[in-house]
Design a protein around this motif. Structure first.
Motif, PDB file in Angstrom:
ATOM      1  N   ASN A  11      67.325  66.274  62.896  1.00 41.29           N
ATOM      2  CA  ASN A  11      68.490  65.626  62.318  1.00 41.29           C
ATOM      3  C   ASN A  11      68.634  64.256  62.984  1.00 41.29           C
ATOM      4  O   ASN A  11      69.132  64.148  64.101  1.00 41.29           O
ATOM      5  N   VAL A  12      68.232  63.215  62.282  1.00 41.70           N
ATOM      6  CA  VAL A  12      68.217  61.875  62.850  1.00 41.70           C
ATOM      7  C   VAL A  12      69.631  61.381  63.122  1.00 41.70           C
ATOM      8  O   VAL A  12      69.896  60.773  64.157  1.00 41.70           O
ATOM      9  N   SER A  13      70.546  61.646  62.215  1.00 42.71           N
ATOM     10  CA  SER A  13      71.918  61.168  62.413  1.00 42.71           C
ATOM     11  C   SER A  13      72.547  61.795  63.657  1.00 42.71           C
ATOM     12  O   SER A  13      73.282  61.131  64.387  1.00 42.71           O
ATOM     13  N   GLN A  14      72.231  63.045  63.924  1.00 47.82           N
ATOM     14  CA  GLN A  14      72.756  63.686  65.112  1.00 47.82           C
ATOM     15  C   GLN A  14      72.130  63.078  66.372  1.00 47.82           C
ATOM     16  O   GLN A  14      72.811  62.856  67.373  1.00 47.82           O
ATOM     17  N   ALA A  15      70.847  62.756  66.314  1.00 48.82           N
ATOM     18  CA  ALA A  15      70.179  62.143  67.459  1.00 48.82           C
ATOM     19  C   ALA A  15      70.749  60.759  67.748  1.00 48.82           C
ATOM     20  O   ALA A  15      70.982  60.397  68.908  1.00 48.82           O
ATOM     21  N   VAL A  16      70.980  59.980  66.702  1.00 46.64           N
ATOM     22  CA  VAL A  16      71.570  58.654  66.882  1.00 46.64           C
ATOM     23  C   VAL A  16      72.986  58.780  67.418  1.00 46.64           C
ATOM     24  O   VAL A  16      73.408  58.015  68.290  1.00 46.64           O
ATOM     25  N   LEU A  19      72.772  59.387  71.065  1.00 47.41           N
ATOM     26  CA  LEU A  19      72.460  58.146  71.771  1.00 47.41           C
ATOM     27  C   LEU A  19      73.685  57.257  71.909  1.00 47.41           C
ATOM     28  O   LEU A  19      73.919  56.656  72.964  1.00 47.41           O
ATOM     29  N   PHE A  20      74.484  57.178  70.840  1.00 49.67           N
ATOM     30  CA  PHE A  20      75.705  56.385  70.885  1.00 49.67           C
ATOM     31  C   PHE A  20      76.661  56.922  71.953  1.00 49.67           C
ATOM     32  O   PHE A  20      77.257  56.160  72.706  1.00 49.67           O
ATOM     33  N   ARG A  21      76.803  58.242  72.015  1.00 52.02           N
ATOM     34  CA  ARG A  21      77.713  58.833  72.983  1.00 52.02           C
ATOM     35  C   ARG A  21      77.198  58.658  74.410  1.00 52.02           C
ATOM     36  O   ARG A  21      77.975  58.418  75.327  1.00 52.02           O
ATOM     37  N   HIS A  22      75.903  58.757  74.590  1.00 52.61           N
ATOM     38  CA  HIS A  22      75.343  58.706  75.944  1.00 52.61           C
ATOM     39  C   HIS A  22      75.246  57.274  76.473  1.00 52.61           C
ATOM     40  O   HIS A  22      75.598  57.008  77.622  1.00 52.61           O
ATOM     41  N   LYS A  30      71.262  47.175  70.687  1.00 53.68           N
ATOM     42  CA  LYS A  30      70.459  46.151  71.359  1.00 53.68           C
ATOM     43  C   LYS A  30      69.038  46.658  71.610  1.00 53.68           C
ATOM     44  O   LYS A  30      68.063  45.937  71.392  1.00 53.68           O
ATOM     45  N   ALA A  31      68.907  47.894  72.054  1.00 51.45           N
ATOM     46  CA  ALA A  31      67.585  48.460  72.305  1.00 51.45           C
ATOM     47  C   ALA A  31      66.774  48.555  71.018  1.00 51.45           C
ATOM     48  O   ALA A  31      65.562  48.280  71.014  1.00 51.45           O
ATOM     49  N   MET A  32      67.425  48.930  69.928  1.00 51.89           N
ATOM     50  CA  MET A  32      66.719  49.021  68.645  1.00 51.89           C
ATOM     51  C   MET A  32      66.251  47.640  68.178  1.00 51.89           C
ATOM     52  O   MET A  32      65.140  47.498  67.660  1.00 51.89           O
ATOM     53  N   LEU A  33      67.078  46.618  68.382  1.00 48.80           N
ATOM     54  CA  LEU A  33      66.687  45.265  67.994  1.00 48.80           C
ATOM     55  C   LEU A  33      65.539  44.744  68.855  1.00 48.80           C
ATOM     56  O   LEU A  33      64.631  44.090  68.349  1.00 48.80           O
TER      57      LEU A  33
END
Length: 78
Positions: A11-16, A19-22, A30-33
């Protein structure tokens, strides 16, 4: 690899969301860019290489070119 690195994400949305919470939204974005920019920079343009250099690095040799070269000799290469 550690156990965390070898897990698959179903589940990609759950993983993202994790990441947002952590790490926070801005740090994740910024890391994705940065990764997207580095991926764009790693694409090598080899159209200007001679057949000898292409053979040396293991690329297929171009067919013989007829006409003017694609890049003029005075064009700066960075």
């Amino acid at each position: 690899m550690t156990k965390e690195q070898s897990l698959r994400v179903n589940n990609v949305s759950q993983a993202v969301d994790d990441l947002f919470r952590h790490f926070g939204v801005w740090a994740t974005v910024k890391a994705m860019l940065v990764v997207a920019w580095q991926h764009q920079q790693t694409k090598s343009h080899v159209t200007h290489l001679s057949d000898h250099l292409r053979r040396d690095i293991g690329l297929p040799v171009n067919k013989s070119r007829s006409g003017p070269p694609l890049i003029p000799p005075w064009f700066p290469r960075f």
